[in-house]
Enzyme design. Structure first.
Site, PDB file in Angstrom:
ATOM      1  N   ASP A 146      -7.250   3.017  43.912  1.00  0.00           N
ATOM      2  CA  ASP A 146      -7.805   1.842  44.579  1.00  0.00           C
ATOM      3  C   ASP A 146      -9.034   2.204  45.393  1.00  0.00           C
ATOM      4  O   ASP A 146      -8.959   2.992  46.335  1.00  0.00           O
ATOM      5  CB  ASP A 146      -6.734   1.234  45.486  1.00  0.00           C
ATOM      6  CG  ASP A 146      -7.226   0.005  46.231  1.00  0.00           C
ATOM      7  OD1 ASP A 146      -8.135  -0.666  45.723  1.00  0.00           O
ATOM      8  OD2 ASP A 146      -6.702  -0.272  47.315  1.00  0.00           O
ATOM      9  N   ASP A 150     -15.190  -3.700  43.948  1.00  0.00           N
ATOM     10  CA  ASP A 150     -13.763  -3.398  44.077  1.00  0.00           C
ATOM     11  C   ASP A 150     -13.117  -3.192  42.718  1.00  0.00           C
ATOM     12  O   ASP A 150     -13.285  -4.009  41.810  1.00  0.00           O
ATOM     13  CB  ASP A 150     -13.072  -4.548  44.814  1.00  0.00           C
ATOM     14  CG  ASP A 150     -11.602  -4.270  45.074  1.00  0.00           C
ATOM     15  OD1 ASP A 150     -11.277  -3.131  45.436  1.00  0.00           O
ATOM     16  OD2 ASP A 150     -10.793  -5.180  44.900  1.00  0.00           O
TER      17      ASP A 150
END
Length: 476
Positions: free
Chosen positions: A123, A352
């Site tokens: 992530d 992201d």
């Protein structure tokens, strides 16, 4: 691209984010190096293949949008939490929002001595590395690779609560640090915005992986959370997809790339290929790559660059600057202030890996939507879709042509994704504009991983810039 029915097309395009990153480990290789020994040459890097798993029950568009919305809310929540505690000495927003979102990547990380492979969510929106741990002595009843078995590793070492690294993680209030006790361990406790919890000992371990030159590297003293307790849907529910933890790739000091640091050039890259193609091309995540003939597609490609923007109130996230947006060559009348980060740390745009769709702050979203509706002359779909504001019927269209969406970025580069990155199939002969508005006044825009498909993205933390190119990643 050809139009496909709902199930295969949607599961391949919308949810190509559910990928597995597996390290190219060769357990028979005997050479190794220590983190304290001479670092490898700058052209050494880790090349990790991205694989597409088989999902028999892919999420629906509603489920994806719900997951993305939960993730975005979580990122907003922890940014405001960080701002509230900004006068504290330990206030990193350790946001493992990947477990809340649909856009998850998985990496197999070998931890401990002997190595134990564990599947972690990778992530870019979080810093903390944590794994599910077990203190069992006789672990025969536990499924293989379902947790890190701390007692089975000779190099496992819990950090003391007075270690400086312990100040970088949140702690349970009910367990004070006892400086007089020799074995007073550093305890961490991380709460998600939905009430989920991960807690345990903040520890150090050895990781093992191969480099591009074939050497096996043992990186000692990786700081991570050894989680003995996990509760709530974020870390135990189906959205976690069987992972045993989270690998934080953010900008904070305890993230995976921060801890590896200059050993691999202080950069990482990834390439997301279009999984609707047959045969399926291979995608990669690269850790490092600092030049030389073996720098891979990153070093060999002519990249465009845009500066990474520092937002001191959200130091984990990779912010970039958008200066203008274009649809079909026409510059949209959007005030520069719409894209800017204000004095309170609001706004801006985040790149992201953990979110599927792309979200734009509402003033920008409205202008983009209006221009697409004006330019696309195809009939609107008669199938009502509550998830998207603009859907068209493409039945009988042999050669589809859609306006190009472009973003002019800070530094003068132009990010120009192909239409299949923002017009997706939601049903047979139905394409929808896969953008969503951010309605919170303090919200930020976010470029999700479907928009990133076909680009090699290089997060160069050494030169504080984001590089991107379609060469070496896009098939056409």
């Amino acid at each position: 691209m050809r139009v496909m029915p709902l199930s295969p097309r949607l599961s391949l395009l919308l949810f190509s984010c559910f990928l597995i990153l597996t390290f190219l480990l060769d357990p028979t290789t005997s050479s190794s190096s220590s983190s304290t020994s001479q670092p490898p040459p700058t052209f050494d890097y880790l090349k990790l293949p991205l694989l597409h798993p088989n999902h028999h029950f892919p999420p629906t568009p509603s489920e994806v949008l719900l997951s993305d919305t939960h993730r975005l809310n979580s990122l907003h929540h922890h940014r405001h939490l960080h701002r509230k505690n900004s006068t504290s000495t330990a206030h990193l927003p350790l946001t493992s929002g990947a477990s809340l979102g649909a856009g998850q990547y998985f990496v197999s990380l070998s931890l401990g001595t002997p190595p134990q492979p564990l599947l972690l969510v990778a992530d870019t929106g979080s810093d903390l590395i944590w794994v599910t741990c077990s203190a069992c002595r006789n672990c025969s009843s536990r499924p293989p690779n379902s947790a890190f078995l701390a007692r089975h590793s000779t190099t496992f070492s819990p950090s003391h609560c007075y270690d400086s690294v312990c100040q970088l993680v949140p702690h349970p209030d009910r367990v004070p640090c006892n400086h007089t006790r020799r074995h007073s361990t550093c305890r961490y406790e991380y709460s998600y915005s939905d009430g989920s919890l991960s807690s345990g000992f903040f520890s150090r371990e050895t990781t093992t992986f191969n480099t591009s030159s074939g050497k096996v590297v043992k990186f000692r003293d990786l700081a991570f959370g050894c989680g003995f307790r996990a509760s709530g849907p974020s870390v135990t529910g189906p959205s976690f997809n069987g992972a045993q933890g989270v690998l934080g790739l953010g900008l904070g000091p305890i993230s995976f790339p921060s801890q590896l640091g200059r050993k691999f050039g202080n950069k990482f890259s990834y390439c997301l290929m279009d999984y609707t193609l047959s045969p399926t091309p291979t995608s990669y995540l690269l850790i490092g790559g600092g030049g030389g003939p073996e720098a891979g597609v990153v070093g060999g490609a002519k990249m465009s660059y845009t500066p990474l923007i520092n937002n001191s109130l959200s130091p984990t996230f990779y912010y970039i600057g958008i200066e203008a947006a274009y649809v079909g060559g026409a510059k949209l009348r959007i005030s520069p202030s719409v894209w800017a980060i204000d004095d309170l740390g609001n706004g801006g745009t985040v790149m992201d890996s953990g979110t599927t769709l792309t979200f734009l702050v509402k003033p920008a979203y409205d202008k983009v939507l209006q221009e697409f509706m004006r330019r696309v002359k195809l009939p609107k779909s008669d199938r009502r879709n509550p998830n998207f504001d603009f859907c068209v019927n493409v039945s009988g269209v042999s050669r589809l042509s859609l306006p190009r969406l472009r973003f002019k970025l800070a530094g003068g580069s132009m990010f120009s994704p192909p239409p299949q990155n923002y017009f997706i199939d939601t049903a047979e002969n139905v394409k929808c504009l896969a953008l969503q508005p951010v309605v919170q006044p303090s919200g930020f825009s976010l470029i999700g991983n479907v928009m990133q498909q076909g680009f090699m993205l290089e997060f160069d933390r050494e030169r504080w810039r984001l590089g991107f190119t379609r060469r070496g990643c896009a098939v056409s």
